[in-house]
Structures are given as structure tokens and as C-alpha cells.
Design a protein around this motif. Structure first.
Motif, PDB file in Angstrom:
ATOM      1  N   ARG A  34     -16.835  30.761  -4.655  1.00  0.00           N
ATOM      2  CA  ARG A  34     -17.991  31.615  -4.948  1.00  0.00           C
ATOM      3  C   ARG A  34     -18.926  31.646  -3.742  1.00  0.00           C
ATOM      4  O   ARG A  34     -18.963  30.721  -2.949  1.00  0.00           O
ATOM      5  N   SER A  58     -28.204  35.362  -4.404  1.00  0.00           N
ATOM      6  CA  SER A  58     -27.124  36.140  -3.789  1.00  0.00           C
ATOM      7  C   SER A  58     -27.383  37.628  -4.001  1.00  0.00           C
ATOM      8  O   SER A  58     -28.158  38.032  -4.844  1.00  0.00           O
ATOM      9  N   THR A  71     -13.933  25.966  -2.888  1.00  0.00           N
ATOM     10  CA  THR A  71     -14.930  26.694  -3.661  1.00  0.00           C
ATOM     11  C   THR A  71     -14.757  28.185  -3.404  1.00  0.00           C
ATOM     12  O   THR A  71     -14.641  28.611  -2.262  1.00  0.00           O
ATOM     13  N   LEU A 121     -20.392  34.262 -13.209  1.00  0.00           N
ATOM     14  CA  LEU A 121     -21.396  33.372 -12.637  1.00  0.00           C
ATOM     15  C   LEU A 121     -22.557  34.145 -12.036  1.00  0.00           C
ATOM     16  O   LEU A 121     -22.357  35.182 -11.414  1.00  0.00           O
ATOM     17  N   GLU A 122     -23.735  33.630 -12.234  1.00  0.00           N
ATOM     18  CA  GLU A 122     -24.919  34.178 -11.572  1.00  0.00           C
ATOM     19  C   GLU A 122     -25.326  33.182 -10.497  1.00  0.00           C
ATOM     20  O   GLU A 122     -25.729  32.056 -10.808  1.00  0.00           O
ATOM     21  N   VAL A 123     -25.185  33.581  -9.268  1.00  0.00           N
ATOM     22  CA  VAL A 123     -25.549  32.721  -8.149  1.00  0.00           C
ATOM     23  C   VAL A 123     -26.918  33.184  -7.683  1.00  0.00           C
ATOM     24  O   VAL A 123     -27.057  34.262  -7.105  1.00  0.00           O
ATOM     25  N   ARG A 124     -27.911  32.404  -7.953  1.00  0.00           N
ATOM     26  CA  ARG A 124     -29.288  32.789  -7.616  1.00  0.00           C
ATOM     27  C   ARG A 124     -29.457  32.948  -6.125  1.00  0.00           C
ATOM     28  O   ARG A 124     -28.970  32.137  -5.355  1.00  0.00           O
TER      29      ARG A 124
END
Length: 76
Positions: free
Chosen positions: A9, A70, A7, A65-68
Motif C-alpha cells: 500500500r 494519501s 507492503t 484501506l484508507e491511508v490518511r
């Protein structure tokens, strides 16, 4: 699933994935799908082009990508 592909991200990686990490994942994917660890000379061009295109698509995916939760999402 190709176990060699990790992974790329956050929060799995503490920082954004490097170009080398993205390319390594793309290479592993192409190797898995093609069934070749290293292509024969007559397949080298298409093999490398696939790695380049997958690396480019992966970089675009990770960038979008929006990684909540982060720091990147909070800065937006």
C-alpha cells in the motif's frame, strides 16, 4: 513473518499494487503456511485455489484501506 512479502500500500509503493504484485504476495503466503515451495500434483489444485482466494482478499483489503494523507484519501 514472511520476509518475502512486501507492503503493497502507499506510501510504501508510489502507486497502487499491480495484480502481479498481489499474486506474488499471495503465493509467498501460501508457500510459507503450507511449507511447500511448489505443490505435488495431488495438491496443486488446492494450492492454486488458496493463492487465488488470498490474492482476491488482498485486492479487496487494499482497495478498502484508507491511508490518511494519501491522494486516494484526499480524493474521497
Amino acid at each position: 513473518m514472511c520476509r518475502s512479502i512486501k507492503t503493497l500500500r502507499p506510501p510504501v509503493l508510489p502507486e497502487e499494487a499491480t495484480e502481479d504484485e498481489i499474486r506474488a504476495a499471495a503465493l509467498q503466503y501460501v508457500r510459507k503456511v503450507s511449507g511447500f515451495r511448489a505443490p505435488a500434483a495431488h495438491n496443486r489444485e488446492v494450492f492454486e485455489r488458496a493463492v487465488d482466494e488470498i490474492a482476491r482478499a488482498t485486492a479487496e483489503l487494499l482497495d478498502g484501506l484508507e491511508v490518511r494523507g494519501s491522494a486516494k484519501a484526499q480524493a474521497s
